[in-house]
Design a protein around this motif. Structure first.
Motif, PDB file in Angstrom:
ATOM      1  N   ASP A   5       0.840  -1.207   0.000  1.00 43.41           N
ATOM      2  CA  ASP A   5       0.000   0.000   0.000  1.00 43.41           C
ATOM      3  C   ASP A   5       0.870   1.251   0.000  1.00 43.41           C
ATOM      4  O   ASP A   5       0.572   2.227  -0.702  1.00 43.41           O
ATOM      5  N   LEU A   6       1.930   1.226   0.774  1.00 43.40           N
ATOM      6  CA  LEU A   6       2.840   2.376   0.826  1.00 43.40           C
ATOM      7  C   LEU A   6       3.503   2.590  -0.529  1.00 43.40           C
ATOM      8  O   LEU A   6       3.629   3.729  -0.992  1.00 43.40           O
ATOM      9  N   PHE A   7       3.876   1.485  -1.179  1.00 45.65           N
ATOM     10  CA  PHE A   7       4.508   1.593  -2.497  1.00 45.65           C
ATOM     11  C   PHE A   7       3.541   2.197  -3.514  1.00 45.65           C
ATOM     12  O   PHE A   7       3.909   3.090  -4.278  1.00 45.65           O
ATOM     13  N   LYS A   8       2.286   1.725  -3.493  1.00 48.27           N
ATOM     14  CA  LYS A   8       1.283   2.269  -4.411  1.00 48.27           C
ATOM     15  C   LYS A   8       1.066   3.759  -4.138  1.00 48.27           C
ATOM     16  O   LYS A   8       0.963   4.566  -5.060  1.00 48.27           O
ATOM     17  N   TYR A   9       0.993   4.094  -2.846  1.00 50.98           N
ATOM     18  CA  TYR A   9       0.798   5.499  -2.483  1.00 50.98           C
ATOM     19  C   TYR A   9       1.964   6.353  -2.970  1.00 50.98           C
ATOM     20  O   TYR A   9       1.768   7.432  -3.524  1.00 50.98           O
ATOM     21  N   LEU A  13       1.825   9.393  -5.566  1.00 50.82           N
ATOM     22  CA  LEU A  13       2.348  10.694  -5.161  1.00 50.82           C
ATOM     23  C   LEU A  13       3.402  11.183  -6.144  1.00 50.82           C
ATOM     24  O   LEU A  13       3.389  12.348  -6.553  1.00 50.82           O
ATOM     25  N   HIS A  14       4.275  10.267  -6.571  1.00 53.61           N
ATOM     26  CA  HIS A  14       5.314  10.627  -7.547  1.00 53.61           C
ATOM     27  C   HIS A  14       4.681  11.061  -8.865  1.00 53.61           C
ATOM     28  O   HIS A  14       5.089  12.074  -9.460  1.00 53.61           O
ATOM     29  N   GLN A  15       3.680  10.327  -9.328  1.00 51.84           N
ATOM     30  CA  GLN A  15       2.998  10.667 -10.579  1.00 51.84           C
ATOM     31  C   GLN A  15       2.307  12.025 -10.455  1.00 51.84           C
ATOM     32  O   GLN A  15       2.365  12.848 -11.366  1.00 51.84           O
ATOM     33  N   TYR A  16       1.674  12.277  -9.309  1.00 49.20           N
ATOM     34  CA  TYR A  16       0.998  13.551  -9.093  1.00 49.20           C
ATOM     35  C   TYR A  16       2.002  14.706  -9.109  1.00 49.20           C
ATOM     36  O   TYR A  16       1.752  15.743  -9.741  1.00 49.20           O
ATOM     37  N   ILE A  17       3.144  14.520  -8.475  1.00 50.00           N
ATOM     38  CA  ILE A  17       4.174  15.569  -8.444  1.00 50.00           C
ATOM     39  C   ILE A  17       4.699  15.827  -9.846  1.00 50.00           C
ATOM     40  O   ILE A  17       4.909  16.980 -10.246  1.00 50.00           O
TER      41      ILE A  17
END
Length: 199
Positions: A5-9, A13-17
């Motif tokens: 779950d942390l990896f997906k998050y 987050l990386h994609q959003y940034i």
């Protein structure tokens, strides 16, 4: 489970940034273009017309011919081109149509490039998000199905624009590309979200 779950998050987050970073670059480019336009406008001479009084009862027209310039700057006569008057209104040498065709070509090339290169990667990311695994022919089928609808989407967004020769086609292209890519990504997400999972 927690690490997954942390990896997906972190991926999201990386994609959003990255998306925000790309948007900031586009806005910075737009600001630079607007500053150039403002400077250009500031450097043009200003014509000041005080008060004009018309006395129509004293006006007598015997013959009406010549050229009527409406909305053109008399200080720059080189701007005056031939106007083609059509029944439905004024078409300034087909400029609107030419700009729309040029913008369509620019958008089509870039969207096709997106479908040929980046779209498969986006589908794979979406598959991970929905815990799915599609085979390559299935991914190609999704992309080709989208490709058939792209032309109408591009035209839809182009027809929503009012284009003039002063507009930056690159800025208009970027606006349209963002909207079309968002539509493509939303349709992929919607399709995968409603795809039945294998047991």
């Amino acid at each position: 489970m927690y690490n997954n779950d942390l990896f997906k998050y972190m991926q999201q987050l990386h994609q959003y940034i990255q998306q925000q970073d790309q948007r900031i670059l586009q806005l910075n480019h737009l600001i630079r273009e607007l500053k150039k336009d403002v400077e250009k406008i500031k450097s043009q001479p200003v014509t000041n017309v005080e008060k004009i009084e018309y006395k129509f009862d004293q006006l007598k027209v015997e013959q009406l011919d010549g050229t009527l310039n409406i909305g053109l700057n008399p200080m720059t006569p080189d701007q005056i081109d031939n106007f083609d008057v059509q029944q439905k209104g004024m078409n300034i040498n087909g400029v609107q149509q030419q700009l729309r065709e040029q913008l369509f070509r620019l958008c089509s090339e870039e969207i096709n490039q997106f479908l040929n290169t980046d779209c498969a990667g986006f589908i794979e990311q979406a598959e991970q998000q929905f815990d799915l695994r599609l085979d390559e022919p299935h991914r190609r089928h999704i992309i080709e199905d989208i490709r058939k609808q792209i032309e109408s989407r591009i035209n839809y967004y182009i027809n929503g624009q009012s284009l003039t020769e002063q507009d930056s086609l690159l800025d208009k292209k970027q606006e349209i590309l963002l909207q079309v890519k968002k539509d493509v990504e939303n349709s992929i997400m919607h399709f995968l979200q409603h795809l039945p999972k294998e047991s």
